[in-house]
Design a protein around this motif. Structure first.
Motif, PDB file in Angstrom:
ATOM      1  N   ASP A 328       0.831  -1.202   0.000  1.00 12.93           N
ATOM      2  CA  ASP A 328       0.000   0.000   0.000  1.00 12.93           C
ATOM      3  C   ASP A 328       0.870   1.258   0.000  1.00 12.93           C
ATOM      4  O   ASP A 328       0.556   2.244  -0.681  1.00 12.93           O
ATOM      5  N   LEU A 329       1.947   1.220   0.767  1.00 15.41           N
ATOM      6  CA  LEU A 329       2.850   2.360   0.805  1.00 15.41           C
ATOM      7  C   LEU A 329       3.508   2.575  -0.553  1.00 15.41           C
ATOM      8  O   LEU A 329       3.661   3.709  -1.027  1.00 15.41           O
ATOM      9  N   GLY A 330       3.896   1.487  -1.197  1.00 18.65           N
ATOM     10  CA  GLY A 330       4.537   1.583  -2.504  1.00 18.65           C
ATOM     11  C   GLY A 330       3.650   2.204  -3.560  1.00 18.65           C
ATOM     12  O   GLY A 330       4.137   2.877  -4.485  1.00 18.65           O
ATOM     13  N   GLU A 331       2.341   2.018  -3.443  1.00 19.90           N
ATOM     14  CA  GLU A 331       1.423   2.600  -4.419  1.00 19.90           C
ATOM     15  C   GLU A 331       1.356   4.124  -4.317  1.00 19.90           C
ATOM     16  O   GLU A 331       0.893   4.790  -5.233  1.00 19.90           O
ATOM     17  N   LEU A 332       1.829   4.676  -3.200  1.00 23.61           N
ATOM     18  CA  LEU A 332       1.802   6.123  -3.025  1.00 23.61           C
ATOM     19  C   LEU A 332       3.048   6.811  -3.592  1.00 23.61           C
ATOM     20  O   LEU A 332       3.143   8.026  -3.555  1.00 23.61           O
ATOM     21  N   ILE A 333       4.016   6.027  -4.105  1.00 22.85           N
ATOM     22  CA  ILE A 333       5.273   6.575  -4.631  1.00 22.85           C
ATOM     23  C   ILE A 333       5.204   6.578  -6.150  1.00 22.85           C
ATOM     24  O   ILE A 333       5.213   5.527  -6.782  1.00 22.85           O
ATOM     25  N   ASP A 334       5.156   7.751  -6.750  1.00 20.40           N
ATOM     26  CA  ASP A 334       4.951   7.859  -8.194  1.00 20.40           C
ATOM     27  C   ASP A 334       6.201   7.523  -9.009  1.00 20.40           C
ATOM     28  O   ASP A 334       6.142   6.778  -9.974  1.00 20.40           O
ATOM     29  N   ASP A 335       7.348   8.091  -8.640  1.00 17.80           N
ATOM     30  CA  ASP A 335       8.581   7.947  -9.428  1.00 17.80           C
ATOM     31  C   ASP A 335       9.709   7.520  -8.495  1.00 17.80           C
ATOM     32  O   ASP A 335      10.445   8.357  -7.973  1.00 17.80           O
ATOM     33  N   PRO A 336       9.869   6.222  -8.262  1.00 18.01           N
ATOM     34  CA  PRO A 336      10.823   5.735  -7.255  1.00 18.01           C
ATOM     35  C   PRO A 336      12.270   6.150  -7.520  1.00 18.01           C
ATOM     36  O   PRO A 336      12.957   6.611  -6.604  1.00 18.01           O
ATOM     37  N   GLU A 337      12.763   5.976  -8.749  1.00 12.89           N
ATOM     38  CA  GLU A 337      14.162   6.314  -9.024  1.00 12.89           C
ATOM     39  C   GLU A 337      14.416   7.798  -8.806  1.00 12.89           C
ATOM     40  O   GLU A 337      15.418   8.193  -8.189  1.00 12.89           O
ATOM     41  N   ASP A 363      24.806   8.778   7.270  1.00 16.01           N
ATOM     42  CA  ASP A 363      24.557   8.001   6.057  1.00 16.01           C
ATOM     43  C   ASP A 363      23.499   6.926   6.251  1.00 16.01           C
ATOM     44  O   ASP A 363      22.777   6.580   5.318  1.00 16.01           O
ATOM     45  N   SER A 364      23.403   6.364   7.451  1.00 19.95           N
ATOM     46  CA  SER A 364      22.430   5.295   7.670  1.00 19.95           C
ATOM     47  C   SER A 364      21.004   5.800   7.468  1.00 19.95           C
ATOM     48  O   SER A 364      20.118   5.048   7.043  1.00 19.95           O
ATOM     49  N   MET A 365      20.767   7.090   7.739  1.00 14.73           N
ATOM     50  CA  MET A 365      19.435   7.655   7.555  1.00 14.73           C
ATOM     51  C   MET A 365      19.073   7.704   6.076  1.00 14.73           C
ATOM     52  O   MET A 365      17.968   7.325   5.669  1.00 14.73           O
ATOM     53  N   TRP A 366      20.006   8.190   5.268  1.00 13.31           N
ATOM     54  CA  TRP A 366      19.769   8.243   3.821  1.00 13.31           C
ATOM     55  C   TRP A 366      19.583   6.843   3.262  1.00 13.31           C
ATOM     56  O   TRP A 366      18.683   6.597   2.453  1.00 13.31           O
ATOM     57  N   ARG A 367      20.425   5.899   3.691  1.00 13.64           N
ATOM     58  CA  ARG A 367      20.335   4.526   3.162  1.00 13.64           C
ATOM     59  C   ARG A 367      19.002   3.882   3.508  1.00 13.64           C
ATOM     60  O   ARG A 367      18.385   3.208   2.680  1.00 13.64           O
ATOM     61  N   LYS A 368      18.564   4.069   4.724  1.00 12.79           N
ATOM     62  CA  LYS A 368      17.284   3.496   5.148  1.00 12.79           C
ATOM     63  C   LYS A 368      16.140   4.087   4.329  1.00 12.79           C
ATOM     64  O   LYS A 368      15.232   3.369   3.891  1.00 12.79           O
ATOM     65  N   ASP A 369      16.189   5.383   4.108  1.00 10.03           N
ATOM     66  CA  ASP A 369      15.141   6.047   3.353  1.00 10.03           C
ATOM     67  C   ASP A 369      15.084   5.537   1.917  1.00 10.03           C
ATOM     68  O   ASP A 369      14.016   5.181   1.405  1.00 10.03           O
ATOM     69  N   ALA A 370      16.243   5.491   1.251  1.00 10.07           N
ATOM     70  CA  ALA A 370      16.293   5.014  -0.135  1.00 10.07           C
ATOM     71  C   ALA A 370      15.890   3.551  -0.220  1.00 10.07           C
ATOM     72  O   ALA A 370      15.151   3.139  -1.124  1.00 10.07           O
ATOM     73  N   ALA A 371      16.369   2.744   0.736  1.00 12.30           N
ATOM     74  CA  ALA A 371      16.064   1.310   0.726  1.00 12.30           C
ATOM     75  C   ALA A 371      14.576   1.058   0.920  1.00 12.30           C
ATOM     76  O   ALA A 371      14.005   0.133   0.314  1.00 12.30           O
ATOM     77  N   GLU A 372      13.926   1.867   1.732  1.00  8.13           N
ATOM     78  CA  GLU A 372      12.497   1.653   1.980  1.00  8.13           C
ATOM     79  C   GLU A 372      11.652   2.069   0.783  1.00  8.13           C
ATOM     80  O   GLU A 372      10.577   1.503   0.567  1.00  8.13           O
ATOM     81  N   ILE A 373      12.138   3.030  -0.002  1.00 13.85           N
ATOM     82  CA  ILE A 373      11.446   3.342  -1.260  1.00 13.85           C
ATOM     83  C   ILE A 373      11.476   2.105  -2.161  1.00 13.85           C
ATOM     84  O   ILE A 373      10.447   1.688  -2.709  1.00 13.85           O
ATOM     85  N   ALA A 389      15.323   1.953  -8.848  1.00 14.15           N
ATOM     86  CA  ALA A 389      15.537   2.776  -7.657  1.00 14.15           C
ATOM     87  C   ALA A 389      16.720   2.265  -6.851  1.00 14.15           C
ATOM     88  O   ALA A 389      17.554   3.046  -6.367  1.00 14.15           O
ATOM     89  N   ALA A 390      16.828   0.943  -6.701  1.00 16.09           N
ATOM     90  CA  ALA A 390      17.933   0.369  -5.941  1.00 16.09           C
ATOM     91  C   ALA A 390      19.265   0.574  -6.657  1.00 16.09           C
ATOM     92  O   ALA A 390      20.285   0.884  -6.027  1.00 16.09           O
TER      93      ALA A 390
END
Length: 471
Positions: A328-337, A363-373, A389-390
């Motif tokens: 459900d969260l993923g459906e709210l993200i329009d352009d992941p990359e 850096d761990s904050m940025w990595r977690k954010d990108a990884a969760e996208i 995106a990955a």
């Protein structure tokens, strides 16, 4: 009241806390979703530099000048007023030409930059020196007090009194009997602080009266929406947990908001958003968050409601993750990359020229954010978009910890894929670098990746020849 950005909320919309001729940061797209047209832009005053943000910032540093940043948007009335007055005033222009380089930051065009700089309302004007922020003023500041502020920062003074401009604050509450108290000398913030003190002193009935008043009185108060929906709501939740009578009264407010939500036509996005926002906040106040999820399930498949849900995603994000509802969260993200790339760029901007221990970022904050996208989009079944995106994240951050974060997020989302196994194998064996030489990881990093690989293998099963050819 000092505010800080919780680390787990680094990329959610920021709060708005000012009163003096400022408006909360809301995009033109959001206004359109509410059925309102964004006003036409006023011609940008000549004093603003035409270069990109980083180029203008670097030019100011090299010239030993102030870097003045104005946060604005085309729909912001007070911002346009400053463009017509302050930013073209001869004395203002003369000072700025001699002492500064000036940049106009459009919060719609560069929303992540605005968030990284802590823009809580607009107009906001920031003064940076040597790459670091020295001071800022918020609200519609006229030419005379603005010149006084500029002269003050040049003398090393912060927030000179004349620019507070309290007399220009708009009526924070047009709602009947609540109006007189909300318009007193100190405004809603003074009453909020009074309510906080009553809560600390265990004067629960008095605190309940104040919070109930403030909830209605600040609904339309420019600049108070962020406080109302976060800090004040948290205090109300604490009070409701300690005082049953307060919970009952807050339940009544919640039910009133739900009636407004049910009565609103889905096409009237402005009305729906206001009611939905209030209702969701009050669900948290009375500790009934599942009511929000139940409503989300009722409307999430309606295409006409998707813009509304996108606006409310910051209220849904942690809730959906806590419930394991990553798809459900993923459906709210329009352009992941694009989201990943923008986040990295803004993260770098936020840390540029500032000691790491002063930014609160790591850096761990940025990595977690990108990884969760990546994980959320993968859970939503959008495999190729999630892969892109990955890959973008690993291009931007070549440390193996980025890959570790990607796999960890996918495991939390129960979305482990064969691509993760192939990336781990290549990293362990040594990826081919641009110079033709294999890049070897430190033994400790290899050991961590091997441990992660084993856990992935346990979830995916044996590797097949077809897997080896996958990206």
């Amino acid at each position: 009241m000092p505010l800080s950005t919780p680390r787990s909320k680094l990329w959610i919309p920021v709060l708005a806390i000012t009163f003096g001729g400022a408006v909360t940061t809301e995009s033109a797209a959001q206004q359109a979703a509410q059925g309102r047209d964004a006003p036409a832009a006023v011609a940008k005053p000549e004093i603003f530099d035409g270069r990109p943000y980083l180029d203008a910032k670097q030019a100011a540093e090299e010239a030993g000048k102030w870097f003045i940043v104005k946060a604005t948007a085309v729909w912001c009335g007070p911002c346009r007023q400053m463009d017509r007055t302050t930013w073209v005033d001869p004395k203002v222009v003369e000072w700025l030409r001699e002492h500064a380089i000036v940049y106009a930051l459009d919060t719609d065009v560069e929303p992540d930059l605005a968030r990284s700089m802590g823009i809580r309302s607009i107009p906001t004007t920031m003064a940076l020196r040597g790459g670091e922020e020295f001071d800022r003023v918020m609200g519609n500041v006229g030419p005379q007090p603005f010149v006084a502020w500029l002269a003050g920062i040049d003398r090393g003074e912060k927030r000179a009194a004349p620019v507070r401009n309290r007399g220009q604050a708009p009526d924070p509450n047009p709602r009947g009997a609540a109006r007189d108290r909300a318009q007193d000398d100190d405004g809603p913030m003074a009453r909020y602080q009074e309510a906080q003190q009553q809560l600390r002193d265990r004067k629960f009935d008095e605190a309940t009266d104040n919070f109930e008043f403030l909830w209605g009185a600040t609904a339309d108060a420019p600049g108070f929406g962020g406080v109302r929906g976060s800090f004040m709501a948290s205090d109300m939740k604490t009070l409701a947990a300690r005082h049953p009578a307060a919970r009952e009264r807050f339940l009544a407010l919640r039910n009133e908001a739900r009636r407004a939500l049910d009565a609103a036509a889905l096409t009237d996005s402005r009305q729906v958003w206001q009611a939905a926002q209030d209702w969701m906040i009050l669900n948290e106040v009375v500790n009934e968050p599942n009511a929000t999820l139940a409503w989300f399930d009722q409307v999430k498949d309606d295409p006409s409601v998707k813009p509304l849900l996108a606006r409310l995603h910051h209220r849904l994000n942690d809730m959906l993750k806590a419930e394991g509802r990553w798809a459900d969260l993923g459906e709210l993200i329009d352009d992941p990359e694009s989201s990943v790339r923008v986040r990295r760029r803004i993260f770098d901007m936020a840390r540029e020229g500032v000691a790491p221990d002063q930014t609160g970022l790591n850096d761990s904050m940025w990595r977690k954010d990108a990884a969760e996208i990546h994980a959320a989009v993968l859970a939503a079944g959008r495999r190729e978009e999630a892969r892109q995106a990955a890959v973008a994240a690993m291009e931007l951050d070549t440390d193996p910890k980025m890959l570790e974060a990607i796999v960890a997020a996918a495991q939390r989302a129960k979305a482990v894929d064969t691509m993760h196994r192939e990336w781990l194998i290549k990293a362990i064996e040594g990826a081919e670098a641009a110079n033709g030489e294999a890049t070897k990881l430190p033994p400790a990093a290899v050991e961590r990746l091997q441990r992660i690989q084993r856990s992935v293998e346990a979830q995916l099963g044996p590797r097949t020849p077809a897997d080896a050819g996958q990206p």
